[in-house]
Design a protein around this motif. Structure first.
Motif, PDB file in Angstrom:
ATOM      1  N   GLU A 140      -2.615  16.360  21.618  1.00 23.61           N
ATOM      2  CA  GLU A 140      -2.322  14.998  22.079  1.00 23.61           C
ATOM      3  C   GLU A 140      -1.020  14.430  21.526  1.00 23.61           C
ATOM      4  O   GLU A 140      -0.285  13.730  22.235  1.00 23.61           O
ATOM      5  N   LEU A 141      -0.714  14.703  20.274  1.00 19.55           N
ATOM      6  CA  LEU A 141       0.514  14.150  19.679  1.00 19.55           C
ATOM      7  C   LEU A 141       1.772  14.816  20.210  1.00 19.55           C
ATOM      8  O   LEU A 141       2.875  14.315  20.030  1.00 19.55           O
ATOM      9  N   LEU A 142       1.624  15.942  20.905  1.00 21.07           N
ATOM     10  CA  LEU A 142       2.793  16.633  21.447  1.00 21.07           C
ATOM     11  C   LEU A 142       3.306  15.979  22.732  1.00 21.07           C
ATOM     12  O   LEU A 142       4.477  16.139  23.074  1.00 21.07           O
ATOM     13  N   GLU A 143       2.450  15.256  23.429  1.00 20.44           N
ATOM     14  CA  GLU A 143       2.769  14.746  24.765  1.00 20.44           C
ATOM     15  C   GLU A 143       4.055  13.921  24.828  1.00 20.44           C
ATOM     16  O   GLU A 143       4.823  14.048  25.762  1.00 20.44           O
ATOM     17  N   HIS A 144       4.303  13.069  23.856  1.00 14.66           N
ATOM     18  CA  HIS A 144       5.457  12.172  23.905  1.00 14.66           C
ATOM     19  C   HIS A 144       6.572  12.582  22.937  1.00 14.66           C
ATOM     20  O   HIS A 144       7.576  11.884  22.833  1.00 14.66           O
ATOM     21  N   ALA A 145       6.407  13.677  22.240  1.00 13.28           N
ATOM     22  CA  ALA A 145       7.376  14.057  21.202  1.00 13.28           C
ATOM     23  C   ALA A 145       8.703  14.521  21.807  1.00 13.28           C
ATOM     24  O   ALA A 145       8.750  15.061  22.909  1.00 13.28           O
ATOM     25  N   ASP A 146       9.782  14.280  21.063  1.00 16.71           N
ATOM     26  CA  ASP A 146      11.116  14.686  21.495  1.00 16.71           C
ATOM     27  C   ASP A 146      11.493  16.081  21.013  1.00 16.71           C
ATOM     28  O   ASP A 146      12.217  16.802  21.685  1.00 16.71           O
ATOM     29  N   LYS A 147      11.034  16.436  19.807  1.00 15.89           N
ATOM     30  CA  LYS A 147      11.369  17.740  19.224  1.00 15.89           C
ATOM     31  C   LYS A 147      10.128  18.328  18.587  1.00 15.89           C
ATOM     32  O   LYS A 147       9.240  17.616  18.135  1.00 15.89           O
ATOM     33  N   PHE A 148      10.136  19.656  18.528  1.00 16.24           N
ATOM     34  CA  PHE A 148       9.002  20.376  17.970  1.00 16.24           C
ATOM     35  C   PHE A 148       9.523  21.411  16.980  1.00 16.24           C
ATOM     36  O   PHE A 148      10.519  22.081  17.252  1.00 16.24           O
ATOM     37  N   TYR A 149       8.838  21.514  15.860  1.00 20.40           N
ATOM     38  CA  TYR A 149       9.214  22.489  14.845  1.00 20.40           C
ATOM     39  C   TYR A 149       7.991  23.317  14.490  1.00 20.40           C
ATOM     40  O   TYR A 149       6.888  22.788  14.362  1.00 20.40           O
ATOM     41  N   GLY A 150       8.202  24.585  14.348  1.00 20.65           N
ATOM     42  CA  GLY A 150       7.147  25.476  13.916  1.00 20.65           C
ATOM     43  C   GLY A 150       7.461  25.985  12.522  1.00 20.65           C
ATOM     44  O   GLY A 150       8.616  26.268  12.202  1.00 20.65           O
ATOM     45  N   VAL A 151       6.441  26.058  11.716  1.00 18.46           N
ATOM     46  CA  VAL A 151       6.602  26.604  10.367  1.00 18.46           C
ATOM     47  C   VAL A 151       5.900  27.961  10.354  1.00 18.46           C
ATOM     48  O   VAL A 151       4.702  28.044  10.620  1.00 18.46           O
ATOM     49  N   LYS A 152       6.665  28.993  10.083  1.00 19.87           N
ATOM     50  CA  LYS A 152       6.121  30.349  10.062  1.00 19.87           C
ATOM     51  C   LYS A 152       6.266  30.919   8.658  1.00 19.87           C
ATOM     52  O   LYS A 152       7.241  30.662   7.970  1.00 19.87           O
ATOM     53  N   PHE A 153       5.286  31.689   8.287  1.00 17.75           N
ATOM     54  CA  PHE A 153       5.259  32.286   6.955  1.00 17.75           C
ATOM     55  C   PHE A 153       5.541  33.773   7.109  1.00 17.75           C
ATOM     56  O   PHE A 153       4.737  34.515   7.677  1.00 17.75           O
ATOM     57  N   ARG A 154       6.736  34.212   6.638  1.00 21.08           N
ATOM     58  CA  ARG A 154       7.116  35.624   6.730  1.00 21.08           C
ATOM     59  C   ARG A 154       7.616  36.093   5.366  1.00 21.08           C
ATOM     60  O   ARG A 154       8.428  35.417   4.728  1.00 21.08           O
ATOM     61  N   ASN A 155       7.131  37.234   4.940  1.00 20.28           N
ATOM     62  CA  ASN A 155       7.546  37.825   3.660  1.00 20.28           C
ATOM     63  C   ASN A 155       7.414  36.830   2.502  1.00 20.28           C
ATOM     64  O   ASN A 155       8.304  36.685   1.676  1.00 20.28           O
ATOM     65  N   LYS A 156       6.296  36.106   2.511  1.00 20.03           N
ATOM     66  CA  LYS A 156       5.977  35.137   1.462  1.00 20.03           C
ATOM     67  C   LYS A 156       6.932  33.949   1.416  1.00 20.03           C
ATOM     68  O   LYS A 156       7.064  33.282   0.402  1.00 20.03           O
ATOM     69  N   VAL A 157       7.634  33.698   2.527  1.00 16.01           N
ATOM     70  CA  VAL A 157       8.588  32.590   2.598  1.00 16.01           C
ATOM     71  C   VAL A 157       8.316  31.800   3.875  1.00 16.01           C
ATOM     72  O   VAL A 157       8.113  32.377   4.941  1.00 16.01           O
ATOM     73  N   SER A 158       8.323  30.466   3.786  1.00 21.47           N
ATOM     74  CA  SER A 158       8.166  29.620   4.963  1.00 21.47           C
ATOM     75  C   SER A 158       9.498  29.465   5.670  1.00 21.47           C
ATOM     76  O   SER A 158      10.530  29.256   5.028  1.00 21.47           O
ATOM     77  N   HIS A 159       9.470  29.580   6.989  1.00 25.70           N
ATOM     78  CA  HIS A 159      10.666  29.394   7.814  1.00 25.70           C
ATOM     79  C   HIS A 159      10.365  28.306   8.834  1.00 25.70           C
ATOM     80  O   HIS A 159       9.319  28.336   9.494  1.00 25.70           O
ATOM     81  N   ILE A 160      11.297  27.386   9.011  1.00 29.12           N
ATOM     82  CA  ILE A 160      11.133  26.306   9.977  1.00 29.12           C
ATOM     83  C   ILE A 160      12.081  26.559  11.133  1.00 29.12           C
ATOM     84  O   ILE A 160      13.285  26.729  10.938  1.00 29.12           O
ATOM     85  N   ASP A 161      11.517  26.596  12.337  1.00 27.00           N
ATOM     86  CA  ASP A 161      12.306  26.843  13.541  1.00 27.00           C
ATOM     87  C   ASP A 161      12.039  25.739  14.551  1.00 27.00           C
ATOM     88  O   ASP A 161      10.892  25.286  14.698  1.00 27.00           O
ATOM     89  N   CYS A 162      13.082  25.337  15.260  1.00 27.03           N
ATOM     90  CA  CYS A 162      12.914  24.432  16.387  1.00 27.03           C
ATOM     91  C   CYS A 162      12.298  25.252  17.517  1.00 27.03           C
ATOM     92  O   CYS A 162      12.760  26.356  17.808  1.00 27.03           O
ATOM     93  N   VAL A 163      11.219  24.746  18.105  1.00 26.57           N
ATOM     94  CA  VAL A 163      10.527  25.478  19.164  1.00 26.57           C
ATOM     95  C   VAL A 163      10.438  24.606  20.410  1.00 26.57           C
ATOM     96  O   VAL A 163      10.603  23.385  20.353  1.00 26.57           O
ATOM     97  N   SER A 164      10.152  25.229  21.533  1.00 28.84           N
ATOM     98  CA  SER A 164      10.012  24.488  22.788  1.00 28.84           C
ATOM     99  C   SER A 164       8.639  23.809  22.841  1.00 28.84           C
ATOM    100  O   SER A 164       7.727  24.136  22.075  1.00 28.84           O
ATOM    101  N   TYR A 165       8.509  22.897  23.782  1.00 32.70           N
ATOM    102  CA  TYR A 165       7.226  22.229  23.996  1.00 32.70           C
ATOM    103  C   TYR A 165       6.141  23.267  24.299  1.00 32.70           C
ATOM    104  O   TYR A 165       5.030  23.177  23.778  1.00 32.70           O
ATOM    105  N   GLU A 166       6.475  24.249  25.121  1.00 37.09           N
ATOM    106  CA  GLU A 166       5.503  25.275  25.493  1.00 37.09           C
ATOM    107  C   GLU A 166       5.039  26.076  24.278  1.00 37.09           C
ATOM    108  O   GLU A 166       3.856  26.388  24.144  1.00 37.09           O
ATOM    109  N   GLU A 167       5.986  26.433  23.393  1.00 41.52           N
ATOM    110  CA  GLU A 167       5.613  27.168  22.178  1.00 41.52           C
ATOM    111  C   GLU A 167       4.721  26.315  21.275  1.00 41.52           C
ATOM    112  O   GLU A 167       3.741  26.812  20.710  1.00 41.52           O
ATOM    113  N   ALA A 168       5.049  25.047  21.153  1.00 40.80           N
ATOM    114  CA  ALA A 168       4.230  24.145  20.337  1.00 40.80           C
ATOM    115  C   ALA A 168       2.839  24.005  20.952  1.00 40.80           C
ATOM    116  O   ALA A 168       1.824  24.045  20.241  1.00 40.80           O
TER     117      ALA A 168
END
Length: 151
Positions: free
Chosen positions: A112-140
């Motif tokens: 529900e909170l995604l419906e009106h949002a302008d930007k989306f960020y995903g936090v992924k955990f790889r090799n014991k490190v968090s990475h923040i990437d800008c993602v599309s609405y569809e990916e979110a």
């Protein structure tokens, strides 16, 4: 004032003032009673509310303060976690209405909170490190749908 001097109140008033506890210091917090039906007879204390109802009351207070004395941005961490879909949508709509005057940054695992949002960020955990990437609405959307179907 010296003993024997008189002012409009006299000695008695001064003596009683020094023994009185200021009204503000008699209280230790704010008491809140709410009714979700609008019926005054159904007023309940915060201790009687469910987690979702407590979240709604807290958000209502924050949104009321925002309308009176807005801050430039708000950071909300999973504020919709205890809410049902109807209330999550209502909160998302309220944030959308208020975002004209402030920036809202929210974290969520719900769609529900995604419906009106302008930007989306995903936090992924790889090799014991968090990475923040800008993602599309569809990916979110895929991410929160995966989370709701697996959890």
């Amino acid at each position: 004032m010296k003993k024997g001097d008189t002012d409009q109140g006299g000695d008695d008033e001064e003596g009683s003032q020094s023994q009185e506890v200021p009204l503000v210091e008699q209280f230790t917090g704010v008491g809140i009673k709410v009714s979700f039906s609008g019926n005054r007879a159904e007023m309940r204390d915060m201790q009687q509310l469910s987690g979702g109802q407590k979240s709604l009351v807290a958000l209502t207070l924050i949104f009321a303060i925002q309308k009176c004395d807005p801050a430039p941005f708000y950071l909300f961490d999973e504020i919709d976690q205890a809410l049902d879909a109807q209330h999550r949508k209502a909160v998302a709509d309220m944030i959308h209405e208020l975002c004209q005057d402030a920036q809202f940054i929210t974290t969520t695992f719900r769609p529900e909170l995604l419906e009106h949002a302008d930007k989306f960020y995903g936090v992924k955990f790889r090799n014991k490190v968090s990475h923040i990437d800008c993602v599309s609405y569809e990916e979110a959307q895929d991410f929160v749908e995966d989370d709701t179907t697996h959890g």
